[in-house]
Design an enzyme around this catalytic site. Sequence first.
Site, PDB file in Angstrom:
ATOM      1  N   GLY A 129       0.827  -1.203   0.000  1.00  0.00           N
ATOM      2  CA  GLY A 129       0.000   0.000   0.000  1.00  0.00           C
ATOM      3  C   GLY A 129       0.856   1.246   0.000  1.00  0.00           C
ATOM      4  O   GLY A 129       0.945   1.950   1.017  1.00  0.00           O
ATOM      5  N   SER A 131       1.687   3.400  -3.507  1.00  0.00           N
ATOM      6  CA  SER A 131       1.283   4.359  -4.535  1.00  0.00           C
ATOM      7  C   SER A 131      -0.146   4.854  -4.314  1.00  0.00           C
ATOM      8  O   SER A 131      -1.013   4.113  -3.835  1.00  0.00           O
ATOM      9  CB  SER A 131       1.389   3.727  -5.921  1.00  0.00           C
ATOM     10  OG  SER A 131       2.717   3.354  -6.203  1.00  0.00           O
ATOM     11  N   SER A 163      -0.649  -4.542  -6.545  1.00  0.00           N
ATOM     12  CA  SER A 163      -0.576  -5.857  -7.190  1.00  0.00           C
ATOM     13  C   SER A 163      -1.050  -6.949  -6.244  1.00  0.00           C
ATOM     14  O   SER A 163      -0.609  -7.029  -5.091  1.00  0.00           O
ATOM     15  CB  SER A 163       0.869  -6.150  -7.615  1.00  0.00           C
ATOM     16  OG  SER A 163       1.368  -5.131  -8.439  1.00  0.00           O
ATOM     17  N   GLU A 248      12.898  -4.390  -3.523  1.00  0.00           N
ATOM     18  CA  GLU A 248      11.935  -4.335  -4.621  1.00  0.00           C
ATOM     19  C   GLU A 248      12.577  -3.990  -5.953  1.00  0.00           C
ATOM     20  O   GLU A 248      12.137  -4.439  -7.001  1.00  0.00           O
ATOM     21  CB  GLU A 248      10.843  -3.310  -4.293  1.00  0.00           C
ATOM     22  CG  GLU A 248       9.800  -3.164  -5.382  1.00  0.00           C
ATOM     23  CD  GLU A 248       8.686  -2.200  -5.023  1.00  0.00           C
ATOM     24  OE1 GLU A 248       7.880  -1.891  -5.911  1.00  0.00           O
ATOM     25  OE2 GLU A 248       8.630  -1.762  -3.863  1.00  0.00           O
ATOM     26  N   ASN A 367      11.632   5.726 -13.669  1.00  0.00           N
ATOM     27  CA  ASN A 367      13.070   5.862 -13.899  1.00  0.00           C
ATOM     28  C   ASN A 367      13.572   7.283 -13.629  1.00  0.00           C
ATOM     29  O   ASN A 367      14.713   7.478 -13.210  1.00  0.00           O
ATOM     30  CB  ASN A 367      13.403   5.444 -15.335  1.00  0.00           C
ATOM     31  CG  ASN A 367      13.400   3.932 -15.484  1.00  0.00           C
ATOM     32  OD1 ASN A 367      12.843   3.218 -14.646  1.00  0.00           O
ATOM     33  ND2 ASN A 367      14.012   3.442 -16.533  1.00  0.00           N
ATOM     34  N   GLU A 368      12.713   8.276 -13.848  1.00  0.00           N
ATOM     35  CA  GLU A 368      13.124   9.653 -13.577  1.00  0.00           C
ATOM     36  C   GLU A 368      13.387   9.855 -12.079  1.00  0.00           C
ATOM     37  O   GLU A 368      14.372  10.507 -11.689  1.00  0.00           O
ATOM     38  CB  GLU A 368      12.049  10.627 -14.068  1.00  0.00           C
ATOM     39  CG  GLU A 368      11.918  10.696 -15.579  1.00  0.00           C
ATOM     40  CD  GLU A 368      11.191   9.497 -16.185  1.00  0.00           C
ATOM     41  OE1 GLU A 368      11.232   9.346 -17.421  1.00  0.00           O
ATOM     42  OE2 GLU A 368      10.578   8.714 -15.431  1.00  0.00           O
TER      43      GLU A 368
END
Length: 381
Positions: A129, A131, A163, A248, A367-368
């Site tokens: 939990g 995002s 997910s 992760e 990625n940023e």
Amino acid sequence: MANLSELEPGTLPPEAGALRDEVREFLAGASFTPRCDSWLTGADPAFSRALGERGWLGMTLPERYGGHGRSPLERFVVIEELLAAGAPVGAHWIADRQTGPSILANGTEEQKRRFLPAIARGECFFGIGMSEPDSGSDLASVRTRAERADGGWTLRGTKVWTSGAHLAHAILVLARSEPLDAGDRHAGLSQFIVALPDERVAIRPIRGLSGEHHFNEVVFDGTFVPDAMVLGRPGDGWRQVTAELAYERSGPERLLSTFMLIRLLHGRAADTADPAARRTVGRLMARLWALRQASLAVAGALAAGGTPDVPAALVKDLGTRFENEVVDAVREHAGVEPDPGSPDPLARALAQAVVQAPGFTLRGGTNEILRGIVARGLGVR
């Protein structure tokens, strides 16, 4: 924090070869349909329990908590073989990869004894939990609130891209437990273990482009969490999450989601003697091997007790870009169109990869954001 220059090249222990043979023998006799991105889209609770019976879940957890006391490098071997085979590991993935180690590092004795043995048996699955809508990868901007209540806390807020929440027995929630401090946005965050099902938790599917269901929206509407289910110290959530993300972001799943495509393209190139396809396979495998060594180096740092969050961010950035390049290369050289219903395994795998590819560089932190973490670690930001 481990700097990039401090990591040793990745090497596996001597016993890795025998363990790899054992996993391959098991997979040869197992019944499943291989697929790309199997750690996210392939979930089979029975398969997870079978892995637990063989001691391949909770491998790094202490034996006193139902684990097997093995090293992260030995676990790397097992994970590598499962992903290369496209095995359905999604049900237990989050619990085994990061929630178990996080509970071991930060949990109470009661929490460890309640959850860790069940994770190692493949009988307890977790969701993440973190995002939220409109937050992207900026975890410090979470708006889920945890308010003090008699004997615990009350959660209100929404999480997205969770997910496997529809299969999970619990979800580890990051919430703001103190008012936002403009001087330190990372302060005042806490983690809470929410057991499922709960009448005050709504889990709604977020379906992908092809209609598949593995993501979810999770809404906490006054969900009560007892004090005994706070993970770590209230207010220490940012430190805990940062350590958790090293697990992760750095594993072989950040390199091998599209490995099945490379293997199938190799077979097609061998059959047709296509020199361009063979050169492409060679180039992809050389890149993959270098990335694998970087991922192994992070696993080695974890085995040594480090918190290699900067190298893990770099592995995730490079690895997920590589996974997308694999899709593009196969589309150029395979001579087939993506087709989920095709009898051709390459066409089916390509369809699975094309659908999932937009998320490769987003999940686990864009990625940023990861490049910002690396820049700070190198002292250039």
